[in-house]
Structures are given as C-alpha cells and as structure tokens.
Design a protein around this motif. Sequence first.
Motif, PDB file in Angstrom:
ATOM      1  N   PRO A  74       0.687  -1.153   0.034  1.00  0.00           N
ATOM      2  CA  PRO A  74      -0.020  -0.112   0.023  1.00  0.00           C
ATOM      3  C   PRO A  74       0.856   1.399   0.142  1.00  0.00           C
ATOM      4  O   PRO A  74       1.854   1.446   0.810  1.00  0.00           O
ATOM      5  CB  PRO A  74      -0.799  -0.020   1.325  1.00  0.00           C
ATOM      6  CG  PRO A  74      -0.929  -1.492   1.325  1.00  0.00           C
ATOM      7  CD  PRO A  74       0.638  -2.034   1.221  1.00  0.00           C
ATOM      8  N   VAL A  75       0.357   2.154  -0.610  1.00  0.00           N
ATOM      9  CA  VAL A  75       1.183   3.619  -1.022  1.00  0.00           C
ATOM     10  C   VAL A  75       0.367   4.795  -0.622  1.00  0.00           C
ATOM     11  O   VAL A  75      -0.776   4.939  -1.076  1.00  0.00           O
ATOM     12  CB  VAL A  75       1.922   3.607  -2.373  1.00  0.00           C
ATOM     13  CG1 VAL A  75       2.266   5.161  -2.584  1.00  0.00           C
ATOM     14  CG2 VAL A  75       2.850   2.680  -2.497  1.00  0.00           C
ATOM     15  N   ARG A  87      -4.334  14.215  -8.271  1.00  0.00           N
ATOM     16  CA  ARG A  87      -4.884  13.265  -7.419  1.00  0.00           C
ATOM     17  C   ARG A  87      -5.364  12.104  -8.059  1.00  0.00           C
ATOM     18  O   ARG A  87      -5.066  10.862  -8.007  1.00  0.00           O
ATOM     19  CB  ARG A  87      -5.766  13.891  -6.409  1.00  0.00           C
ATOM     20  CG  ARG A  87      -5.325  14.760  -5.316  1.00  0.00           C
ATOM     21  CD  ARG A  87      -6.429  15.435  -4.434  1.00  0.00           C
ATOM     22  NE  ARG A  87      -7.581  15.511  -4.967  1.00  0.00           N
ATOM     23  CZ  ARG A  87      -7.791  16.693  -5.186  1.00  0.00           C
ATOM     24  NH1 ARG A  87      -7.085  17.749  -4.981  1.00  0.00           N
ATOM     25  NH2 ARG A  87      -9.005  17.165  -5.753  1.00  0.00           N
ATOM     26  N   ILE A  88      -5.960  12.407  -9.261  1.00  0.00           N
ATOM     27  CA  ILE A  88      -6.803  11.126  -9.973  1.00  0.00           C
ATOM     28  C   ILE A  88      -5.591  10.545 -10.672  1.00  0.00           C
ATOM     29  O   ILE A  88      -5.608   9.195 -10.759  1.00  0.00           O
ATOM     30  CB  ILE A  88      -7.620  11.969 -10.916  1.00  0.00           C
ATOM     31  CG1 ILE A  88      -8.926  12.395 -10.310  1.00  0.00           C
ATOM     32  CG2 ILE A  88      -8.050  10.984 -12.185  1.00  0.00           C
ATOM     33  CD1 ILE A  88      -9.698  13.462 -11.105  1.00  0.00           C
ATOM     34  N   ASP A  89      -4.737  11.272 -11.050  1.00  0.00           N
ATOM     35  CA  ASP A  89      -3.571  10.474 -12.080  1.00  0.00           C
ATOM     36  C   ASP A  89      -2.968   9.323 -11.018  1.00  0.00           C
ATOM     37  O   ASP A  89      -2.524   8.402 -11.541  1.00  0.00           O
ATOM     38  CB  ASP A  89      -2.442  11.600 -12.736  1.00  0.00           C
ATOM     39  CG  ASP A  89      -3.190  12.170 -13.730  1.00  0.00           C
ATOM     40  OD1 ASP A  89      -4.158  11.743 -14.288  1.00  0.00           O
ATOM     41  OD2 ASP A  89      -2.463  13.359 -14.064  1.00  0.00           O
ATOM     42  N   LEU A  90      -2.613   9.961 -10.024  1.00  0.00           N
ATOM     43  CA  LEU A  90      -1.814   9.202  -9.028  1.00  0.00           C
ATOM     44  C   LEU A  90      -2.595   7.850  -8.397  1.00  0.00           C
ATOM     45  O   LEU A  90      -2.071   6.825  -8.298  1.00  0.00           O
ATOM     46  CB  LEU A  90      -1.187   9.897  -7.873  1.00  0.00           C
ATOM     47  CG  LEU A  90       0.208  10.562  -8.095  1.00  0.00           C
ATOM     48  CD1 LEU A  90       1.384   9.478  -8.162  1.00  0.00           C
ATOM     49  CD2 LEU A  90       0.588  11.319  -9.319  1.00  0.00           C
ATOM     50  N   ASP A  96      -2.737   4.142  -3.112  1.00  0.00           N
ATOM     51  CA  ASP A  96      -3.932   3.539  -2.409  1.00  0.00           C
ATOM     52  C   ASP A  96      -4.727   4.947  -1.737  1.00  0.00           C
ATOM     53  O   ASP A  96      -5.865   4.686  -1.335  1.00  0.00           O
ATOM     54  CB  ASP A  96      -3.557   2.685  -1.410  1.00  0.00           C
ATOM     55  CG  ASP A  96      -3.099   1.295  -1.944  1.00  0.00           C
ATOM     56  OD1 ASP A  96      -3.942   0.263  -2.158  1.00  0.00           O
ATOM     57  OD2 ASP A  96      -1.934   1.236  -2.100  1.00  0.00           O
ATOM     58  N   ASP A  97      -4.081   5.814  -1.606  1.00  0.00           N
ATOM     59  CA  ASP A  97      -4.676   6.987  -0.976  1.00  0.00           C
ATOM     60  C   ASP A  97      -3.726   8.645  -1.236  1.00  0.00           C
ATOM     61  O   ASP A  97      -2.521   7.945  -1.786  1.00  0.00           O
ATOM     62  CB  ASP A  97      -4.711   7.045   0.543  1.00  0.00           C
ATOM     63  CG  ASP A  97      -5.799   7.753   1.061  1.00  0.00           C
ATOM     64  OD1 ASP A  97      -6.416   8.837   0.585  1.00  0.00           O
ATOM     65  OD2 ASP A  97      -6.482   7.443   2.297  1.00  0.00           O
ATOM     66  N   VAL A 115      -6.124   1.722   5.295  1.00  0.00           N
ATOM     67  CA  VAL A 115      -5.128   0.785   4.590  1.00  0.00           C
ATOM     68  C   VAL A 115      -4.590  -0.565   5.050  1.00  0.00           C
ATOM     69  O   VAL A 115      -4.833  -1.596   4.209  1.00  0.00           O
ATOM     70  CB  VAL A 115      -3.675   1.673   3.810  1.00  0.00           C
ATOM     71  CG1 VAL A 115      -2.759   0.565   3.418  1.00  0.00           C
ATOM     72  CG2 VAL A 115      -4.021   2.674   3.281  1.00  0.00           C
ATOM     73  N   ALA A 116      -4.325  -0.934   6.340  1.00  0.00           N
ATOM     74  CA  ALA A 116      -3.764  -1.778   6.990  1.00  0.00           C
ATOM     75  C   ALA A 116      -5.349  -2.751   7.005  1.00  0.00           C
ATOM     76  O   ALA A 116      -5.256  -4.033   6.738  1.00  0.00           O
ATOM     77  CB  ALA A 116      -3.677  -1.740   8.390  1.00  0.00           C
TER      78      ALA A 116
END
Length: 134
Positions: A74-75, A87-90, A96-97, A115-116
């Motif tokens: 998770p990133v 934000r949309i592109d990444l 993940d957020d 995320v966890a």
Amino acid sequence: MKLLLVEDDPDLGAALRDALAQDGHEVTWQRDGQAFEATLLAHRVDAVLLDLTLPDTDGERLLRELRRRRDGTPVIVISARGQRSDRIDLLDLGADDYLVKPFDVDELAARLRAVARRANPSAEHTVLEHGALR
C-alpha cells in the motif's frame, strides 16, 4: 505497522517519523528514490508514505515502477501537489490514498489504519482462543 517514509524535507520527515513512531509504528525514513528502492529490496514494509518531489527522481516514477513489478505494498502519496488531476492520476497509477500537504497527522494515522484493514480484512474479526480464554 512497518512503514517506509520517503520525504526529502528534513523538518517534515522528522516530525512525521516521530509522530508515527509515537503512534506505535516502526518507521524507516528515506530522503530519496535510490534509498527507497534499496529499502524495499532489503525489508518488508506494510505501507509506504511517498512524497512526489524528491531530489533524485519523481515519486510518480517510483510508484509506477513499484506497480509494474506487481508489488502490492500500500502507498499513500503525501504531496504539496493538490490539483484534482494530480490526485486522480496518482490514484489511477496505483496509489492507495493521497494526502495534500499540509495535512493533519491524526488523519494520516486514520488513513494508515484504513489501508491496513483493506490489506488484511480478516484481521479485525479474528478470534483467538486458548482453553477457556477467548
């Protein structure tokens, strides 16, 4: 959680490392892309906090490479780039957020917990039993 923090700003990096450690996380702090790659090869981490603007590379390239290798770690992107398109592109690239600087550390901690939960959904509902103890 074992976290890899990739942030080149010394003040922000130190503050995040200390706050997250105080919250019970084990934090490895790296300041550039090369150290990011080396840390991921040498250690398993539960999540990455990734700044986009680094001295030797762009965090977007690091995320793209991570996902190209099918690494599902998770990133959470932490960046001053706050444009909707960024934000949309990444997120579409595999983040993940995404949190825009400045942000509240308590919100970051809540996003790490989310995320966890997504990474291990059964962990919240596991019941341990030993004899009469449940």
